[in-house]
Design a protein around this motif. Sequence first.
Motif, PDB file in Angstrom:
ATOM      1  N   ARG A   1      -3.416   7.162   3.942  1.00 52.72           N
ATOM      2  CA  ARG A   1      -3.855   5.912   3.322  1.00 52.72           C
ATOM      3  C   ARG A   1      -2.834   4.789   3.479  1.00 52.72           C
ATOM      4  O   ARG A   1      -3.151   3.623   3.199  1.00 52.72           O
TER       5      ARG A   1
ATOM      6  N   PHE B   1     -13.218  11.757  -6.966  1.00 53.57           N
ATOM      7  CA  PHE B   1     -12.458  11.315  -5.785  1.00 53.57           C
ATOM      8  C   PHE B   1     -13.154  11.775  -4.507  1.00 53.57           C
ATOM      9  O   PHE B   1     -13.829  12.793  -4.490  1.00 53.57           O
TER      10      PHE B   1
ATOM     11  N   GLY C   1      -0.514  11.874   3.381  1.00 52.94           N
ATOM     12  CA  GLY C   1      -0.941  10.534   3.001  1.00 52.94           C
ATOM     13  C   GLY C   1      -2.263  10.515   2.286  1.00 52.94           C
ATOM     14  O   GLY C   1      -2.715   9.472   1.823  1.00 52.94           O
ATOM     15  N   GLY C   2      -2.889  11.667   2.191  1.00 55.91           N
ATOM     16  CA  GLY C   2      -3.909  11.933   1.189  1.00 55.91           C
ATOM     17  C   GLY C   2      -5.260  11.268   1.247  1.00 55.91           C
ATOM     18  O   GLY C   2      -6.149  11.662   0.519  1.00 55.91           O
TER      19      GLY C   2
ATOM     20  N   ALA D   1      -7.683   6.224  -5.778  1.00 55.03           N
ATOM     21  CA  ALA D   1      -6.422   6.523  -5.101  1.00 55.03           C
ATOM     22  C   ALA D   1      -6.622   6.795  -3.612  1.00 55.03           C
ATOM     23  O   ALA D   1      -5.695   6.645  -2.825  1.00 55.03           O
ATOM     24  N   TYR D   2      -7.812   7.226  -3.237  1.00 54.54           N
ATOM     25  CA  TYR D   2      -8.042   7.624  -1.841  1.00 54.54           C
ATOM     26  C   TYR D   2      -9.007   6.689  -1.121  1.00 54.54           C
ATOM     27  O   TYR D   2      -9.652   7.073  -0.159  1.00 54.54           O
ATOM     28  N   SER D   3      -9.124   5.481  -1.596  1.00 50.67           N
ATOM     29  CA  SER D   3     -10.174   4.588  -1.094  1.00 50.67           C
ATOM     30  C   SER D   3     -10.109   4.343   0.405  1.00 50.67           C
ATOM     31  O   SER D   3      -9.037   4.136   0.967  1.00 50.67           O
TER      32      SER D   3
ATOM     33  N   GLN E   1      -1.758  10.469 -11.754  1.00 56.42           N
ATOM     34  CA  GLN E   1      -2.998  10.097 -12.433  1.00 56.42           C
ATOM     35  C   GLN E   1      -2.966  10.551 -13.901  1.00 56.42           C
ATOM     36  O   GLN E   1      -3.266   9.786 -14.815  1.00 56.42           O
TER      37      GLN E   1
ATOM     38  N   LEU F   1     -11.343   1.693   1.506  1.00 59.24           N
ATOM     39  CA  LEU F   1     -11.320   0.228   1.561  1.00 59.24           C
ATOM     40  C   LEU F   1      -9.874  -0.256   1.490  1.00 59.24           C
ATOM     41  O   LEU F   1      -8.984   0.486   1.076  1.00 59.24           O
TER      42      LEU F   1
ATOM     43  N   PRO G   1     -12.552   6.798 -10.296  1.00 55.69           N
ATOM     44  CA  PRO G   1     -12.955   6.016 -11.464  1.00 55.69           C
ATOM     45  C   PRO G   1     -13.222   4.540 -11.154  1.00 55.69           C
ATOM     46  O   PRO G   1     -13.563   3.772 -12.049  1.00 55.69           O
TER      47      PRO G   1
ATOM     48  N   ASP H   1       2.152  15.521  -1.520  1.00 54.46           N
ATOM     49  CA  ASP H   1       1.488  14.278  -1.889  1.00 54.46           C
ATOM     50  C   ASP H   1       0.322  14.511  -2.855  1.00 54.46           C
ATOM     51  O   ASP H   1       0.175  13.764  -3.827  1.00 54.46           O
TER      52      ASP H   1
ATOM     53  N   PHE I   1       4.831  16.376   4.346  1.00 51.49           N
ATOM     54  CA  PHE I   1       4.690  15.041   3.746  1.00 51.49           C
ATOM     55  C   PHE I   1       4.927  15.239   2.259  1.00 51.49           C
ATOM     56  O   PHE I   1       4.127  15.857   1.566  1.00 51.49           O
TER      57      PHE I   1
ATOM     58  N   ASP J   1      -6.528  -1.833   0.220  1.00 57.22           N
ATOM     59  CA  ASP J   1      -5.923  -1.662  -1.091  1.00 57.22           C
ATOM     60  C   ASP J   1      -6.298  -2.810  -2.032  1.00 57.22           C
ATOM     61  O   ASP J   1      -6.256  -3.967  -1.663  1.00 57.22           O
TER      62      ASP J   1
ATOM     63  N   ARG K   1     -13.102  11.574 -12.141  1.00 60.57           N
ATOM     64  CA  ARG K   1     -12.430  12.340 -11.068  1.00 60.57           C
ATOM     65  C   ARG K   1     -13.271  12.477  -9.805  1.00 60.57           C
ATOM     66  O   ARG K   1     -13.052  13.407  -9.017  1.00 60.57           O
TER      67      ARG K   1
ATOM     68  N   ARG L   1       0.819  -1.204   0.000  1.00 61.19           N
ATOM     69  CA  ARG L   1       0.000   0.000   0.000  1.00 61.19           C
ATOM     70  C   ARG L   1       0.859   1.261   0.000  1.00 61.19           C
ATOM     71  O   ARG L   1       0.521   2.258  -0.603  1.00 61.19           O
TER      72      ARG L   1
ATOM     73  N   SER M   1      -4.362   0.574 -13.731  1.00 62.13           N
ATOM     74  CA  SER M   1      -4.113   1.177 -12.414  1.00 62.13           C
ATOM     75  C   SER M   1      -4.689   2.589 -12.336  1.00 62.13           C
ATOM     76  O   SER M   1      -4.950   3.097 -11.247  1.00 62.13           O
ATOM     77  N   SER M   2      -4.898   3.238 -13.479  1.00 61.43           N
ATOM     78  CA  SER M   2      -5.447   4.593 -13.425  1.00 61.43           C
ATOM     79  C   SER M   2      -6.948   4.576 -13.120  1.00 61.43           C
ATOM     80  O   SER M   2      -7.555   5.622 -12.966  1.00 61.43           O
ATOM     81  N   TYR M   3      -7.533   3.379 -13.031  1.00 63.58           N
ATOM     82  CA  TYR M   3      -8.958   3.292 -12.679  1.00 63.58           C
ATOM     83  C   TYR M   3      -9.142   2.893 -11.216  1.00 63.58           C
ATOM     84  O   TYR M   3     -10.216   2.462 -10.814  1.00 63.58           O
ATOM     85  N   ARG M   4      -8.101   3.003 -10.443  1.00 62.82           N
ATOM     86  CA  ARG M   4      -8.225   2.727  -9.000  1.00 62.82           C
ATOM     87  C   ARG M   4      -8.723   3.972  -8.298  1.00 62.82           C
ATOM     88  O   ARG M   4      -8.581   5.081  -8.785  1.00 62.82           O
TER      89      ARG M   4
END
Lengths: 189, 517
Positions: free
Chosen positions: B437, B89, B381-382, B43-45, A98, B47, B94, A90, A176, B49, B87, A8, B38-41
């Motif tokens: 995250r 997010f 960590g976003g 990023a901030y889920s 992206q 859930l 996505p 970050d 960060f 990983d 987008r 992760r 990977s661009s359809y993940r």
Amino acid sequence: MMNELNRRDLLGAGLVTAGLAGVAGLGSVPARGEPVRVVRQQGIPESIRFSDALASEVPTASALEVGPGLDELFGYRPSGKGVIAGLTSDPVAMIAGQLLVEAGATPILRWDHSYGAGRWTHRIAGQPGFAGVSQFTWPAVAAMRLRDELAGRAAGPRESVCASEICGLSARSPGFLVTWAFRLDGGVR
Amino acid sequence: MTPNLPEGIAAADFSRLLEELSGVVGKSWVFVDELPLSSYRDAYSPLADGTLLPSAAVAPENIEQIQKILAIANNYRAPLWTIGTGRNFAYGGPAPRKSGYVILDLKRMNRIIEVNEKYGYALVEPGVSYMQLYRHLQRIGSKLWIDPAAPAWGGVMGNALEHGAGYTPYGDHFIMQCGMEVMLPDGQVVRTGQGGIAGSKNWQISKHGIGPQFDGMFTQSNFGVVTKLGIWLMPEPPGYKPFMITFPREEDLEQIFEITRPLKVNQIIPNAAVAVDLLWEASAKTTRRHYYDGKGPVPPSVRAKIASDLDLGMWNFYGALYGPPPMIENNWKVIEDAFGSIPGAKFHFARENDPAWDYRVKLMRGEPNMTEFSIMNWIGGGGHVNFSPISAPNGAEAMSQYNLIKQRCHQFGFDYIGEFLVGWRDMHHILMIMYNRADEAMRKSAYDLFSLLVDEAADAGFGEYRTHLAFMDQIAKTYRHNDGALWDLHHRLKDVLDPNGILSPGKQGIWPKAARG
């Protein structure tokens, strides 16, 4: 201090690829002499130091200045072959990642730098090398390491976590930061 | 080949499906490798990983290709997850609702079909972003404003379909949409409103036509693929006066909204006004680690120092006035008198070196930017997920919701970071639960907090207007009037329009019959 990084950590926002196995050598390292575009985030001292250091070490490097609205990232259309890299906050790393992956770029590396409990902690490739480095000079060290990666002198596949001595945090630093790099092979989609 | 197959589809069939999709859009627009996928993940889920990963993605460039893709998906009963710019997010980005779905990526369909200066509208395709439309208007010398959501890369269509909001007087994006072209799951194309008249020139002028109005049915839903959307654009006004009012006490929130309600309902404040809490506002210019290194929420004494250092209130109210300058000055007097009655209220019309002020001023005059992402630096960590209950613009209700949510945030170790945005008659409360995250425990805690808040808000009579993929089913169940009659209706429609259940199964808790069991 050495720790294995979990998946992760590596697959953080934007710089995500399910197949990434380690920090170093994530994508093929570009050949010497290829252009390097360095994203330089206005007002963030570490980003500016990193950009300056990389520009002085890599003759083909040029800076892409990014302001707080990040408009420049949208105006920038990557083309041709080369590397795009930066030491940024970050969120900027996420947004750039992206956009770049969507444009067909391949991630080369991602190193995290976080400040807490009075010290910087660096999650990097290869052997730890930031322990005795001041809060002012570590971005230049990160730039040198990136230069080595780009020159094919990769530190190896092993990752490490390296904490600095007690130091301060610049008032304008987000605390960060991410060193990141992507490679474009000319096939932008 | 990825092993992440759509449920119920054998590997051999999946290969054939991909071949057929390639035949429609070309091999280079069908993605199956890990890197492009990977661009359809998300990023901030919130859930773990890798929980929601597509099996493939297909990117058509026109409606004829979409038609063919839907036919193929119907044939294989393959689940498609439709995205525009992707987008969204904080609500899932996505990523698909379930792993294995095939992303129907409409980013290539990014044509601005028309800008009508005279009547003030644009007609756009799904892949058009706010930044793209803004730059286009600038390039053609238009005197029309857009109303962007906070992130400039968001989609004009997608945000309207998700009931998103902006900050000009045109801030309710679904209200400001006018005229859709929609492809139904069987490939039939329909146009709503006046668009139903062949050759209509008034498709983007009026939403009304004879018969039922269907536009809303295609928002936050999975009943069709919206391929064109009209959006009203605000003519540049002759004057613009942005302002911020800071209030020193948390409990001022009640009075703020008692004062705001008549000003909004009577259109004295014409734009989507917003009351932003201290930490949301502070996070655009500093980080938590600059002030507090401990666990749990930032203590009151530290909050007071942040407010003092940054010249902020516990609440920071943004609004703007538009129109001829004499009208602006008249209305301003009303506003000043009203809010000036709250002890300690301080009025701001310009602020030096304040990125939060700068980006709000831009948003309220329709200039897209990405500055709001910088608030993610607060924790580092976003990760973030937005909890968004709706309430009335009522002081006591706002205070009660704030207290309930803040208490739970603190109990789970999170700072309360939120804002209240006032629309025509409603108030959107946006709580941003921020986490690192890379910190699994923190991420899990954010998930648990969100889940608890959904149920507690519902018990108190509040429902969310929008949500992350992970909570769609839970929130759908909170709409339980008359034994969940509303979702029964959604499901009846779904079964008729999309009997094979190919379009975005599970979107907003609307599942095809086969998946409902």
